[in-house]
Design a protein around this motif. Sequence first.
Motif, PDB file in Angstrom:
ATOM      1  N   PHE A 181       1.471   4.793  -3.306  1.00 38.43           N
ATOM      2  CA  PHE A 181       2.644   4.240  -2.627  1.00 38.43           C
ATOM      3  C   PHE A 181       3.749   5.283  -2.499  1.00 38.43           C
ATOM      4  CE2 PHE A 181       0.281   0.799  -4.533  1.00 38.43           C
ATOM      5  CZ  PHE A 181       0.204  -0.117  -3.497  1.00 38.43           C
ATOM      6  N   GLN A 191       4.160   6.259   3.045  1.00 37.10           N
ATOM      7  CA  GLN A 191       5.340   5.669   3.671  1.00 37.10           C
ATOM      8  C   GLN A 191       5.587   6.292   5.047  1.00 37.10           C
ATOM      9  OE1 GLN A 191       8.821   4.863   1.078  1.00 37.10           O
ATOM     10  NE2 GLN A 191       7.605   5.736  -0.594  1.00 37.10           N
ATOM     11  N   ASN A 237       3.174   4.845   7.522  1.00 38.51           N
ATOM     12  CA  ASN A 237       3.619   3.532   8.004  1.00 38.51           C
ATOM     13  C   ASN A 237       4.565   3.689   9.193  1.00 38.51           C
ATOM     14  OD1 ASN A 237       2.173   1.983   6.157  1.00 38.51           O
ATOM     15  ND2 ASN A 237       3.807   2.033   4.629  1.00 38.51           N
ATOM     16  N   TYR A 272       5.144  -2.530   0.717  1.00 36.25           N
ATOM     17  CA  TYR A 272       6.369  -2.442  -0.065  1.00 36.25           C
ATOM     18  C   TYR A 272       6.466  -3.567  -1.090  1.00 36.25           C
ATOM     19  CZ  TYR A 272       8.115   1.455   2.633  1.00 36.25           C
ATOM     20  OH  TYR A 272       8.267   2.702   3.187  1.00 36.25           O
ATOM     21  N   LYS A 283       4.540  -2.137  -3.877  1.00 32.92           N
ATOM     22  CA  LYS A 283       5.271  -0.993  -4.435  1.00 32.92           C
ATOM     23  C   LYS A 283       6.438  -1.467  -5.311  1.00 32.92           C
ATOM     24  CE  LYS A 283       8.115   2.945  -2.929  1.00 32.92           C
ATOM     25  NZ  LYS A 283       7.542   3.935  -3.857  1.00 32.92           N
ATOM     26  N   TRP A 284       7.130  -2.509  -4.872  1.00 35.82           N
ATOM     27  CA  TRP A 284       8.300  -3.009  -5.593  1.00 35.82           C
ATOM     28  C   TRP A 284       7.987  -4.176  -6.526  1.00 35.82           C
ATOM     29  CZ3 TRP A 284      11.171  -3.105  -0.295  1.00 35.82           C
ATOM     30  CH2 TRP A 284      11.525  -1.794   0.049  1.00 35.82           C
ATOM     31  N   SER A 288       2.790  -8.965  -2.224  1.00 37.02           N
ATOM     32  CA  SER A 288       1.704  -8.031  -2.535  1.00 37.02           C
ATOM     33  C   SER A 288       0.338  -8.714  -2.563  1.00 37.02           C
ATOM     34  CB  SER A 288       1.969  -7.338  -3.881  1.00 37.02           C
ATOM     35  OG  SER A 288       2.015  -8.276  -4.938  1.00 37.02           O
ATOM     36  N   TYR A 339      -1.887  -7.775   0.260  1.00 34.64           N
ATOM     37  CA  TYR A 339      -2.033  -6.334   0.489  1.00 34.64           C
ATOM     38  C   TYR A 339      -3.379  -5.992   1.123  1.00 34.64           C
ATOM     39  CZ  TYR A 339      -2.238  -1.340  -0.343  1.00 34.64           C
ATOM     40  OH  TYR A 339      -2.365   0.012  -0.176  1.00 34.64           O
TER      41      TYR A 339
END
Length: 411
Positions: free
Chosen positions: A138, A143, A146, A201, A204-205, A211, A214
Motif C-alpha cells: 500500500f 498509490q 491508482n 485506502y 491501508k487505513w 477493506s 478489497y
Amino acid sequence: MSIFALQILLVGGATQGLCLALLLATRHANPLANRLLALLMLLVSAQSVLVAFDTREFFLAFPHLSRIGWLLPSLFGPLLYLFTRKLTSPAPRLRRADAWHLLPFALVLAYLLPYYLQPAAAKIAYLRDFQAASRDDFGWLNQLLNLEHIGYLLAALHALRRHGQRIRDEFSDLTRLRLRWLRQFLLFTLGIVLVGVAAFYGRKWGLSWISNVYHFHYLGVIGLIYWIGYRALAQPELFSSAQQDIPPGAAAGGPNVGAAALVVALEPTPAALPAPPDTTAAPAAKYQKSTLTPEQAQEVADALLAFMRAHKPYRQNSLTIQELARQLELPKHRLSQVLNEQLGKNFYDFVNEYRVEEVKHLLRDPRYAHYSTLGIAEEAGFNSKATFNAVFKKITGVTPSEYAKQSEIGV
C-alpha cells in the motif's frame, strides 16, 4: 462469499478473458484496436488469477510471482486509452508518440527489476516479514498507479467525446457511429476503479467496512470481461472502426468546383430550406492557414446550396462529407471550412436540416399520402426512427406525428 468461491469465479473469468483475447486478436476489422483490447484482456486475466491467489502462502510457494501484480496494472490505463484512440480514429495506426504511453510501465519495471532479479530465498525472507510486505503493498507506487488508472480513463472519455464532435462534422447519420457501448465500457471501468481505490485506502487505513471489498471488487472486472465477450459475439460490428462505415468510393475529389455542382434545378424548392450563407463570420482558428479566399468561399457556398437543391444528396441515408465532397469535386477540408465558417453548421446538422424540410414538403405532397411518417422520413434520407424523431423535434419543436396532424388541419 468464501475465498474458495471467489477464486473459482476469478479463475473462470480469467479463462473467459483469455478466450476473448484470442477472439479479438483474430478479428480482421480494425485489427490494431482489437489487438490492443486483446492485450488488455490478456493482462487483466493474468491479474485476476494473481488476485484470486493473493495469499501469503501462495507467494511463499511461488516467490517469483510476487510483485508481478504491481507491474501489470501499469499497462492497463495506457492500453485502454490507446484502444479508445485507435477505435475512434479514421486512420488507426501506431505512431512514435504512442510509445510515450509505455513510460509508466518502463519506470515501474526499472524500479522493480532489482527485486525481480533476487533469488527465491531472498524473496521468501522478505515475504515472511508480513508487516513490511503489507506496508509496501500500500506504498507510494501503488498509490501512483491508482492515479494513473483514473487519469487515463478520464483521458479516454475525453477522446471519445472529441470523437463524437468529429463525426458530426463528417457524417449525416450517427446510428452506427455513436459507440455508446464504448462509453458504457469506460464508465463501467471507471466505476470499478473508483471502488477499487476506495477499498485500497480502506485497507491501508484499517477501515474494515471498506477493506472487506478489497478483493471482491474484482468481481466487477469479471463481469466486465463477460459483458465484452457477449458484445463481441452478439454484436461484432461494435468492434469495427468508425471509418469502416464510410461508403465505398467516398474519397475526396479534385481541387475545383465541378460542373455538376453548378447545375441548378428548375423545380420548386421546399419552403424554409437553410438560409443562404453568411459571409460575415470571422474565420475559425483552425482555418487561419487556409488559402481559400472569401470570394472562393462564397463561390463554393453558392455551389453547395445549388447542388443540395438540384440533386438532393441528403436523401442518401449514408451520406458523408467525403461523399458529398466527391460529388462536388472539392477537397473535403474545403467543404468542411465552408460549412463551419459560411454556414456556421457542422455537416450532421446541415444535412439533417435539409432532410427535415424534405419531410415537411413530402407530408404536404398528395403523392405521398399513402406513406407512413416513417416511410416519408426514409424517403428524405433518415436511416433511423429514433434519429428522425429526435432531429425533427429539435428543429421544429414538435414531434413528426404532431406536425403531420397540424398539416392535415391546415395549422
